[in-house]
Design an enzyme around this catalytic site. Sequence first.
Site, PDB file in Angstrom:
ATOM      1  N   PHE A  23      31.748  42.479 -26.670  1.00  0.00           N
ATOM      2  CA  PHE A  23      31.284  41.145 -27.102  1.00  0.00           C
ATOM      3  C   PHE A  23      29.847  41.284 -27.624  1.00  0.00           C
ATOM      4  CE2 PHE A  23      30.199  36.720 -26.894  1.00  0.00           C
ATOM      5  CZ  PHE A  23      31.383  36.007 -26.822  1.00  0.00           C
ATOM      6  N   THR A  57      30.729  41.127 -21.226  1.00  0.00           N
ATOM      7  CA  THR A  57      29.793  41.505 -20.163  1.00  0.00           C
ATOM      8  C   THR A  57      30.284  41.042 -18.790  1.00  0.00           C
ATOM      9  OG1 THR A  57      28.021  41.472 -21.778  1.00  0.00           O
ATOM     10  CG2 THR A  57      27.360  41.344 -19.493  1.00  0.00           C
ATOM     11  N   VAL A  82      24.241  39.222 -23.395  1.00  0.00           N
ATOM     12  CA  VAL A  82      24.622  37.821 -23.208  1.00  0.00           C
ATOM     13  C   VAL A  82      23.566  36.968 -23.902  1.00  0.00           C
ATOM     14  CG1 VAL A  82      25.513  36.161 -21.548  1.00  0.00           C
ATOM     15  CG2 VAL A  82      25.327  38.561 -20.885  1.00  0.00           C
ATOM     16  N   HIS A  89      28.243  28.680 -19.971  1.00  0.00           N
ATOM     17  CA  HIS A  89      28.922  29.987 -19.900  1.00  0.00           C
ATOM     18  C   HIS A  89      27.921  31.127 -19.705  1.00  0.00           C
ATOM     19  CE1 HIS A  89      32.772  31.970 -20.339  1.00  0.00           C
ATOM     20  NE2 HIS A  89      32.201  32.903 -21.087  1.00  0.00           N
ATOM     21  N   ARG A 128      15.378  43.506 -29.206  1.00  0.00           N
ATOM     22  CA  ARG A 128      15.504  44.444 -28.074  1.00  0.00           C
ATOM     23  C   ARG A 128      16.578  45.499 -28.298  1.00  0.00           C
ATOM     24  NH1 ARG A 128      13.272  40.054 -27.121  1.00  0.00           N
ATOM     25  NH2 ARG A 128      11.738  39.728 -25.471  1.00  0.00           N
TER      26      ARG A 128
HETATM   27  N1  INI Z   1      30.389  37.989 -23.161  1.00  0.00           N
HETATM   28  C1  INI Z   1      29.281  38.678 -23.484  1.00  0.00           C
HETATM   29  O1  INI Z   1      29.251  39.913 -23.334  1.00  0.00           O
HETATM   30  N2  INI Z   1      28.192  38.030 -23.985  1.00  0.00           N
HETATM   31  C2  INI Z   1      28.181  36.676 -24.165  1.00  0.00           C
HETATM   32  O2  INI Z   1      27.153  36.146 -24.645  1.00  0.00           O
HETATM   33  C3  INI Z   1      29.335  35.933 -23.824  1.00  0.00           C
HETATM   34  N3  INI Z   1      29.371  34.517 -24.015  1.00  0.00           N
HETATM   35  O3  INI Z   1      28.293  33.907 -24.181  1.00  0.00           O
HETATM   36  O4  INI Z   1      30.417  33.893 -24.006  1.00  0.00           O
HETATM   37  C4  INI Z   1      30.457  36.631 -23.306  1.00  0.00           C
HETATM   38  N4  INI Z   1      31.590  35.981 -22.980  1.00  0.00           N
HETATM   39  C5  INI Z   1      32.832  36.669 -22.707  1.00  0.00           C
HETATM   40  C6  INI Z   1      32.929  37.137 -21.256  1.00  0.00           C
HETATM   41  O5  INI Z   1      32.055  38.221 -21.002  1.00  0.00           O
HETATM   42  C7  INI Z   1      34.343  37.597 -20.908  1.00  0.00           C
HETATM   43  O6  INI Z   1      34.712  38.686 -21.712  1.00  0.00           O
HETATM   44  C8  INI Z   1      35.386  36.491 -21.072  1.00  0.00           C
HETATM   45  O7  INI Z   1      34.991  35.340 -20.354  1.00  0.00           O
HETATM   46  C9  INI Z   1      36.773  36.979 -20.543  1.00  0.00           C
HETATM   47  O8  INI Z   1      36.730  37.258 -19.151  1.00  0.00           O
END
Ligand code: INI
Length: 157
Positions: A23, A57, A82, A89, A128
């Site tokens: 992600f 994450t 994130v 979320h 970063r």
């Molecule tokens: N996952 C991330 O790695 N970064 C993010 O900013 C993020 N947001 O904001 O939604 C994010 N969401 C997905 C999450 O990590 C899971 O993969 C998903 O909820 C399935 O379990």
Amino acid sequence: MPRTFEGNLVSPKGRFAITVSRFNSFITDPLLAGALDALVRHGVSENDVDVYRCPGTFELSGLTRRVATSGKYTGVIALGCVIRGGTPHFEYVAGEVAKGIGQVSLTADCAVTFGVLTTDTVEQAVDRAGVKAGNKGADAAIACIELVNLYATMGVK
Ligand code: INI
């Protein structure tokens, strides 16, 4: 004179793993590249590094626990990103990963470091991940080398 224990930055014995979430891959890909570059430039062979990818994450702690407790690695570097949005979320994902990787670092018999960006904006994340504020993937990799060497100096895992 007190005896001081600290790790140097020479390539240690043993293998490294990098766990990285997909992600926000426009950020996590440069974090991964930075971590790999830092390991190699400190003398770690690419053949001694394994990369594990997970969807987001939120999944990073579970993956990192399994990798770090596999007994295959002396160091594990966890990378993710994130970015705050308009919903809560962010808080859930950022909170879980900090707790989760923290727990892994306490319980696993290897060095575990945290290269997860939690930012308010995309620009802060970009900065970063190799733009204006260094590369936090590289920082986490260097911290991991130091920690592996520190634990070896102390004679502990
Ligand atoms: N996952 C991330 O790695 N970064 C993010 O900013 C993020 N947001 O904001 O939604 C994010 N969401 C997905 C999450 O990590 C899971 O993969 C998903 O909820 C399935 O379990």
